[in-house]
Design an enzyme around this catalytic site. Structure first.
Site, PDB file in Angstrom:
ATOM      1  N   HIS A   1      58.362  43.468  68.612  1.00  0.00           N
ATOM      2  CA  HIS A   1      58.774  42.417  67.678  1.00  0.00           C
ATOM      3  C   HIS A   1      57.622  42.095  66.731  1.00  0.00           C
ATOM      4  O   HIS A   1      57.168  40.947  66.652  1.00  0.00           O
ATOM      5  CB  HIS A   1      59.240  41.170  68.439  1.00  0.00           C
ATOM      6  CG  HIS A   1      60.686  41.222  68.825  1.00  0.00           C
ATOM      7  ND1 HIS A   1      61.152  42.020  69.836  1.00  0.00           N
ATOM      8  CD2 HIS A   1      61.787  40.610  68.303  1.00  0.00           C
ATOM      9  CE1 HIS A   1      62.467  41.889  69.939  1.00  0.00           C
ATOM     10  NE2 HIS A   1      62.877  41.035  69.016  1.00  0.00           N
TER      11      HIS A   1
ATOM     12  N   GLU B   1      71.557  45.310  69.584  1.00  0.00           N
ATOM     13  CA  GLU B   1      72.004  46.648  69.964  1.00  0.00           C
ATOM     14  C   GLU B   1      72.728  46.674  71.303  1.00  0.00           C
ATOM     15  O   GLU B   1      73.396  47.657  71.629  1.00  0.00           O
ATOM     16  CB  GLU B   1      70.800  47.604  70.002  1.00  0.00           C
ATOM     17  CG  GLU B   1      70.239  47.956  68.634  1.00  0.00           C
ATOM     18  CD  GLU B   1      69.209  46.963  68.103  1.00  0.00           C
ATOM     19  OE1 GLU B   1      69.192  45.797  68.553  1.00  0.00           O
ATOM     20  OE2 GLU B   1      68.416  47.355  67.235  1.00  0.00           O
TER      21      GLU B   1
ATOM     22  N   GLU C   1      63.315  34.140  65.017  1.00  0.00           N
ATOM     23  CA  GLU C   1      62.730  34.465  66.325  1.00  0.00           C
ATOM     24  C   GLU C   1      61.297  33.928  66.441  1.00  0.00           C
ATOM     25  O   GLU C   1      60.898  33.425  67.495  1.00  0.00           O
ATOM     26  CB  GLU C   1      62.754  35.978  66.568  1.00  0.00           C
ATOM     27  CG  GLU C   1      64.171  36.488  66.845  1.00  0.00           C
ATOM     28  CD  GLU C   1      64.235  37.988  67.064  1.00  0.00           C
ATOM     29  OE1 GLU C   1      65.043  38.414  67.885  1.00  0.00           O
ATOM     30  OE2 GLU C   1      63.487  38.742  66.401  1.00  0.00           O
TER      31      GLU C   1
ATOM     32  N   ASP D   1      63.387  39.078  73.066  1.00  0.00           N
ATOM     33  CA  ASP D   1      64.857  39.086  73.169  1.00  0.00           C
ATOM     34  C   ASP D   1      65.338  38.715  74.570  1.00  0.00           C
ATOM     35  O   ASP D   1      66.548  38.549  74.777  1.00  0.00           O
ATOM     36  CB  ASP D   1      65.417  40.471  72.808  1.00  0.00           C
ATOM     37  CG  ASP D   1      65.417  40.706  71.306  1.00  0.00           C
ATOM     38  OD1 ASP D   1      65.115  39.760  70.553  1.00  0.00           O
ATOM     39  OD2 ASP D   1      65.735  41.833  70.884  1.00  0.00           O
TER      40      ASP D   1
ATOM     41  N   HIS E   1      69.833  40.646  72.128  1.00  0.00           N
ATOM     42  CA  HIS E   1      69.394  41.876  71.453  1.00  0.00           C
ATOM     43  C   HIS E   1      70.643  42.531  70.842  1.00  0.00           C
ATOM     44  O   HIS E   1      71.556  42.923  71.583  1.00  0.00           O
ATOM     45  CB  HIS E   1      68.730  42.764  72.512  1.00  0.00           C
ATOM     46  CG  HIS E   1      68.323  44.130  72.087  1.00  0.00           C
ATOM     47  ND1 HIS E   1      67.328  44.360  71.156  1.00  0.00           N
ATOM     48  CD2 HIS E   1      68.773  45.353  72.474  1.00  0.00           C
ATOM     49  CE1 HIS E   1      67.174  45.677  71.011  1.00  0.00           C
ATOM     50  NE2 HIS E   1      68.039  46.292  71.790  1.00  0.00           N
TER      51      HIS E   1
ATOM     52  N   GLU F   1      61.183  45.227  73.713  1.00  0.00           N
ATOM     53  CA  GLU F   1      61.234  45.864  72.395  1.00  0.00           C
ATOM     54  C   GLU F   1      60.170  45.264  71.477  1.00  0.00           C
ATOM     55  O   GLU F   1      59.999  44.037  71.459  1.00  0.00           O
ATOM     56  CB  GLU F   1      62.620  45.615  71.782  1.00  0.00           C
ATOM     57  CG  GLU F   1      62.839  46.265  70.423  1.00  0.00           C
ATOM     58  CD  GLU F   1      64.012  45.657  69.661  1.00  0.00           C
ATOM     59  OE1 GLU F   1      64.341  44.474  69.889  1.00  0.00           O
ATOM     60  OE2 GLU F   1      64.595  46.364  68.826  1.00  0.00           O
TER      61      GLU F   1
ATOM     62  N   HIS G   1      64.941  40.533  62.461  1.00  0.00           N
ATOM     63  CA  HIS G   1      64.165  41.048  63.589  1.00  0.00           C
ATOM     64  C   HIS G   1      62.688  40.685  63.434  1.00  0.00           C
ATOM     65  O   HIS G   1      62.040  41.152  62.505  1.00  0.00           O
ATOM     66  CB  HIS G   1      64.328  42.568  63.681  1.00  0.00           C
ATOM     67  CG  HIS G   1      63.535  43.168  64.802  1.00  0.00           C
ATOM     68  ND1 HIS G   1      63.917  43.085  66.122  1.00  0.00           N
ATOM     69  CD2 HIS G   1      62.356  43.832  64.803  1.00  0.00           C
ATOM     70  CE1 HIS G   1      63.029  43.683  66.875  1.00  0.00           C
ATOM     71  NE2 HIS G   1      62.063  44.143  66.113  1.00  0.00           N
TER      72      HIS G   1
END
Lengths: 258, 259
Positions: free
Chosen positions: A36, A122, A182, A45, A120, A34, A177
């Protein structure tokens, strides 16, 4: 024989020995491919929960399964949305079945202690469903002693660390995010994959309290990051990472009575 | 015929309304789930239905029969799925149910849909149902359906939170059968609430992870996560009016409707 905690690096005979009749926990990282932001790699992630699992496994004598590297569709308010190039996502049921199947296979090997370590946001409800379906299937097969711990690694951050890492206030996990947390942890774990010059400087995204489908890209920061990682450092990253490892290891030790 | 309830209209009246006004169709989504000894199992269905009726009347929309079964109750947000009365769906069942209903409304010609969710555990399965429906519809050549998804409890102001929770807000996950839902029910359906049975307990604390299978001896024994002792119909009225007004305004904004 290999001392590795990675199941993928072991011969089947060594693997079987290391399972110790089901006493050894198996940790399964579940990430995503995904976007980032322009400064972090697509595998953020997956890298973080896999590293947390490896370090925790060394401390408690566990094994780590190959990570699930594709996750559920990125959502605008927690990951920027699923319309960015590079973001490569699964339908919900695909992720449920994949996770369920892997749990059932480890159960067939004799494993009775499994941790699902999600990186992650989701993914969480689909991995939850997978745990529920796996337990139900195993019961029907007469296996009633499987225990699964399911977690999002970031939930282990303490208030004290939050104040230290976010002295000006914590934006929220959803807005984190590709933000300070991160970026810091990636600077510590995989410095070569972070392009710090590219960290966006924009203000945190401001979303209304609802979702629109199909996604309206103009509502989302064009960078893909939902807040700025400008104040990220490798030191903060090490601090948070060590805390994750320590608390995850402690939770596994407690719940699996190690 | 002028009901806001699709179920009370004839097909011809429904069809005429769709063609004339392109109204927002409101789909409430709830659950059949224990909500403590003092509130009904349908708490999460009744509240979005009541709000949905208010929104439909405000924006001249239509309300669909609710999805009255939800995803499995989780310990940290709903006490867990082991209580009698809690009756839940597998995730994929809820995904398909949501997708099918959306595709049917699109087939009728509806192009504005408001999904009004109230059960914490439903959210990701509804998102997936929406995404799959939009994909299916595109392959049939329908690319102009717009869907707004709301969790009604997110539409509350800081000022109201301070008023309803003078001793501090415990957080939405712990608000299961707590002050908020109980107050709204006292306002809208007092006949279904038994204040004398509200448990007097401290918030139930869970570790930051889930365990499978659930051990019913751990966690809440009453089904609630924080006490509803402070619930009143007056608080319920403030909350309810704010939900209806806030969601109506946001729906107008999202669909570009005139006020």
């Amino acid at each position: 024989m290999s001392n590795s905690v990675l199941i993928s690096e072991l011969a089947w005979t060594e693997y079987e020995k290391r399972l110790a009749g089901g006493r050894t926990p198996v940790l399964i990282p579940v990430g995503a491919l995904e976007q980032h932001g322009p400064h972090l790699p697509l595998n953020c992630d997956t890298v973080i929960p896999t590293a947390v699992c490896e370090e925790a496994a060394k401390r408690i004598g566990a094994l780590v399964a190959p990570p699930i590297e594709y996750g559920y569709k990125s959502q605008p308010r927690s990951g920027g949305g699923n319309h960015f190039p590079g973001t490569t996502s699964l339908d919900g049921h695909t992720l449920v079945l994949m996770t369920r199947d892997i749990i059932r296979e480890f159960a067939r090997h004799g494993v009775r202690k499994i941790a699902i370590v999600v990186g992650h946001t989701e993914n969480l409800m689909f991995t939850t469903e997978a745990c529920d379906l796996a337990i139900r299937d195993l019961k029907a097969q007469g296996i009633t002693d499987m225990k699964i711990i399911h977690m999002g690694y970031w939930e282990f951050m303490t208030e004290a660390t939050m104040h230290k890492v976010f002295p000006d206030g914590f934006p929220s996990w959803n807005l984190e995010h590709a933000g300070v947390m991160e970026t810091s942890v990636m600077l510590y774990l995989r410095n070569s994959l972070v392009d710090f010059d590219q960290v966006p400087k924009h203000a945190p995204a401001d979303f209304p309290p609802y979702d629109i489908h199909p996604v309206e890209p103009h509502r989302i920061p064009a960078s893909g990051a939902l807040s700025s990682g400008q104040t990220a450092t490798a030191e903060k990253g090490k601090y948070m990472f060590d805390e994750y490892v320590e608390s995850v290891a402690a939770a596994l030790t407690k719940e699996f009575a190690l | 015929m002028s009901s806001v309830h699709i179920a009370e209209l004839s097909w011809t009246a429904y069809d005429a309304k769709l063609k004339r006004d392109n109204p927002v169709i409101i789909l409430p989504v709830g659950s059949l789930e224990q909500h403590g000894p003092h509130s009904p199992l349908a708490t999460d269905t009744i509240i979005p239905q009541e709000i949905g009726i208010g929104v439909a009347e405000t924006i001249d929309g239509l309300i669909a029969p609710p999805i009255a079964y939800g995803y499995k109750s989780m310990p940290r947000t709903g006490g867990g799925n082991h209580f009698p009365g809690t009756t839940s769906l597998d995730g994929d069942t809820l995904v398909r149910l949501t997708r099918d209903i959306i595709c049917e409304f699109a087939r009728h010609g509806a192009r504005r849909l408001l999904i009004l969710d109230s059960h914490y555990e439903n959210e990701m399965f509804l998102i997936e149902g929406i995404d799959l429906a939009l994909k299916d519809l595109r392959s049939w050549g329908i690319d102009d359906l717009k869907i707004m998804k709301v969790r009604y409890f997110e539409f509350v102001s800081e000022a109201t939170l301070a008023k309803v929770f003078p001793d501090g807000f415990p957080g939405w996950p712990l608000e299961h059968a707590g002050v908020m839902t109980t107050s709204v029910l006292l306002h809208r359906r007092p006949d279904l609430v038994h204040m004398d049975k509200v448990p007097n307990q401290k918030p139930v604390l869970y570790p930051p992870y889930d365990l499978f299978p659930v051990d019913p001896k751990k966690g809440t024994q009453t089904g609630i996560l924080a006490t509803a002792k402070g619930a009143t119909p007056e608080k319920g009225e403030i909350l309810f009016k704010e939900y209806v007004a806030g969601i109506s305004a946001a729906t107008r904004e999202a669909f570009g409707l005139a006020a």
